[in-house]
Scaffold this motif. Structure first.
Motif, PDB file in Angstrom:
ATOM      1  N   ALA A 189       1.279 -11.013   7.745  1.00 52.22           N
ATOM      2  CA  ALA A 189      -0.013 -10.318   7.738  1.00 52.22           C
ATOM      3  C   ALA A 189      -0.195  -9.513   6.449  1.00 52.22           C
ATOM      4  N   ASP A 248       7.529  -3.114   0.841  1.00 54.25           N
ATOM      5  CA  ASP A 248       8.323  -3.618   1.971  1.00 54.25           C
ATOM      6  C   ASP A 248       9.731  -3.055   1.921  1.00 54.25           C
ATOM      7  N   VAL A 258       8.904   2.738   3.884  1.00 49.53           N
ATOM      8  CA  VAL A 258       8.002   3.868   4.098  1.00 49.53           C
ATOM      9  C   VAL A 258       8.525   4.730   5.245  1.00 49.53           C
ATOM     10  N   SER A 313      11.514  -5.368  10.668  1.00 48.53           N
ATOM     11  CA  SER A 313      10.448  -4.948  11.582  1.00 48.53           C
ATOM     12  C   SER A 313      11.124  -4.283  12.777  1.00 48.53           C
ATOM     13  N   GLU A 321       1.331  -8.135  13.830  1.00 46.79           N
ATOM     14  CA  GLU A 321       2.002  -7.930  15.126  1.00 46.79           C
ATOM     15  C   GLU A 321       2.072  -6.469  15.557  1.00 46.79           C
ATOM     16  N   PHE A 358       1.422 -16.567  13.927  1.00 44.92           N
ATOM     17  CA  PHE A 358       1.048 -16.570  12.504  1.00 44.92           C
ATOM     18  C   PHE A 358      -0.469 -16.637  12.344  1.00 44.92           C
TER      19      PHE A 358
END
Ligand code: FAD
Length: 413
Positions: A18, A39, A138, A177, A381, A394
């Motif tokens: 995404a 990321d 982050v 994730s 997601e 996806f």
């Protein structure tokens, strides 16, 4: 944030499916602006690479909201409609990935190699002028005058006018994730569904259940989920894989989120999908001198056939005409309507998607902008949307990422 800060126009947090899609379309919409995709992973795109057994099932020939669960289906439909399968196919062709359709309707790159997909997305993001910065994890996002301060776990914060939150869910946490995105969303005023749980996940059975002893055997089956009252909720057909811990395979993965969604549901398997319990009972009356084990063995892997006889408490060698009515009833029940005593699931480590997340009611569906925190967009997601096996997750990432990207880019212009 009085000291040093890096400055961007748009910061995209998470460069998975995404986030990369959002980066490409933000860049294309706002050329010349500074678009940065951040990321935490050393190598972003891990899930694209492992998807579809390393071949990346990019989408499905037929996508509609019925293949999804979570926030309401009409809401999911609206977002899917902004970037449909035809556009997905054309987009991938444009960035150099030709897709082919397999018999199941799943679309894969003609190269059968997920790298093709990841490299094409990374290349397209770069050509669109988006920078990819990693590993850059982050820690938090704060609202500041004129935008946001994106604060990393280590290093100098980044200021951005717009933020796109694309941190994914919690499936396969080692990919990066791990659910921290939920904390970020919460801190900006969003809620997270009461439950966040694995979707598309294998299910466990009690140790010692006969299925665990059949580890490695696969058979086409139909799985049906029922309320305790017997009311049918949903069913899926496909190969069922017996494993040392319980059950896996596409039908199991597809039904898992519905099983886990509410307590007290009963999972029932039909090992002979073409037959009902009554039909099998009738067939067994006509088997004659053949053994019941043989009869089932013609239709099922032999070890499974023998195990089903044992579960029914019937000697596999018993000739069809010698079966008592009760024995026939037991065999038919075991083969066509066996309730599985599921004990739980294999957890996020073995899940392919996440059920739950930020409710779609908290974003504007026309542009994926937060209704709560202007300038923030969400996609992928992290939202309360999960799809079936087959490329649907996806497709959700492409459609929501595209929409968020166009909107964040337009907001700069
Ligand atoms: C084994 C497996 C196979 C799959 N196969 C398929 C398939 O074939 N077809 C299909 O449609 N779907 C498949 N899926 C599901 C699909 O991969 C996901 O739904 C999709 O990747 C979600 O995209 P996303 O960008 O929202 O999240 P992700 O792909 O999870 O990307 C999120 C990114 O955000 C980063 N991130 C998270 N938190 C932070 C932070 N605090 N700071 C910075 N970065 C952060 C992560 O490192 C990650 O790169 C599969 C999933 C798994 C686990």
């Amino acid at each position: 944030l009085n000291g040093e800060a890096d400055i961007a126009d748009v910061a995209i947090i998470g460069a998975g499916a995404a986030g990369l899609m959002a980066a490409i379309w933000t860049g294309r919409t706002a050329p010349g602006r500074r678009i940065v995709a951040l990321d935490g992973a050393k190598r972003p795109g891990a899930k694209i690479l492992v998807a579809g057994g390393g071949r990346c099932n990019v989408t499905h020939d037929v996508v509609d909201e019925m293949a999804y669960a979570g926030s309401t289906r009409p809401a999911i439909r609206k977002v899917l409609g902004r970037f449909d399968v035809a556009r997905t196919v054309a987009f991938f062709r444009e960035i150099g990935v030709e897709l082919k359709r397999e018999e199941t309707g799943k679309l894969f790159p003609v190269t059968d190699d997920a790298y093709t997909v990841l490299e094409a997305l990374l290349g397209a993001a770069q050509r669109a002028g988006a920078e990819l910065v990693h590993p850059w994890r982050v820690d938090r996002v704060e609202r500041v005058d004129g935008g946001f301060a994106v604060v990393p776990v280590e290093g100098v914060p980044m200021r951005a006018r717009q933020v796109i939150l694309a941190t994914g869910g919690m499936a396969l946490p080692r990919s990066g994730s791990d659910g921290h995105g939920y904390a970020i969303a919460r801190s900006l005023g969003h809620s997270i569904t009461e439950r966040v749980f694995p979707a598309l996940v294998p299910l466990t059975l009690p140790k010692g259940h006969f299925i665990c002893a059949l580890s490695g055997i696969a058979a086409p089956a139909t799985l049906e989920l029922r309320e305790a009252s017997g009311k049918r909720i949903v069913s899926f057909a496909g190969p069922l894989l017996c494993t040392h811990f319980g059950i896996s395979g596409p039908a199991v993965m597809d039904i898992s989120r519905y099983y886990l969604e509410a307590p007290g549901r009963v999972l029932v398997v039909n090992w002979l999908p073409a037959m009902t319990r009554e039909a099998l009972d009738g067939e067994l009356m006509r088997v004659g001198a053949r053994g019941v084990g043989r009869f089932l063995g013609d239709r099922l892997p032999e070890r499974l056939a023998l195990a089903l006889c044992a579960e029914a408490g019937v000697d596999a060698g018993t000739a069809g005409h010698s079966l008592t009515r009760e024995q026939r009833r037991m065999v038919a029940a075991c083969a066509c309507e066996m309730a599985l005593p599921v004990t739980g699931d294999r957890g996020f480590t073995f899940a392919e998607a996440t059920a739950g997340g930020v409710p779609l009611s908290e974003v504007r569906l026309e542009n994926m902008e937060s209704r709560i925190c202007p300038g923030l967009h969400l996609c992928g997601e992290i939202l309360d949307v999960d799809g079936r096996i087959g490329g649907y997750n996806f497709q959700w990432a492409w459609a929501s990422g595209y929409t968020a990207g166009i909107s964040a880019g337009s907001a700069l212009n």
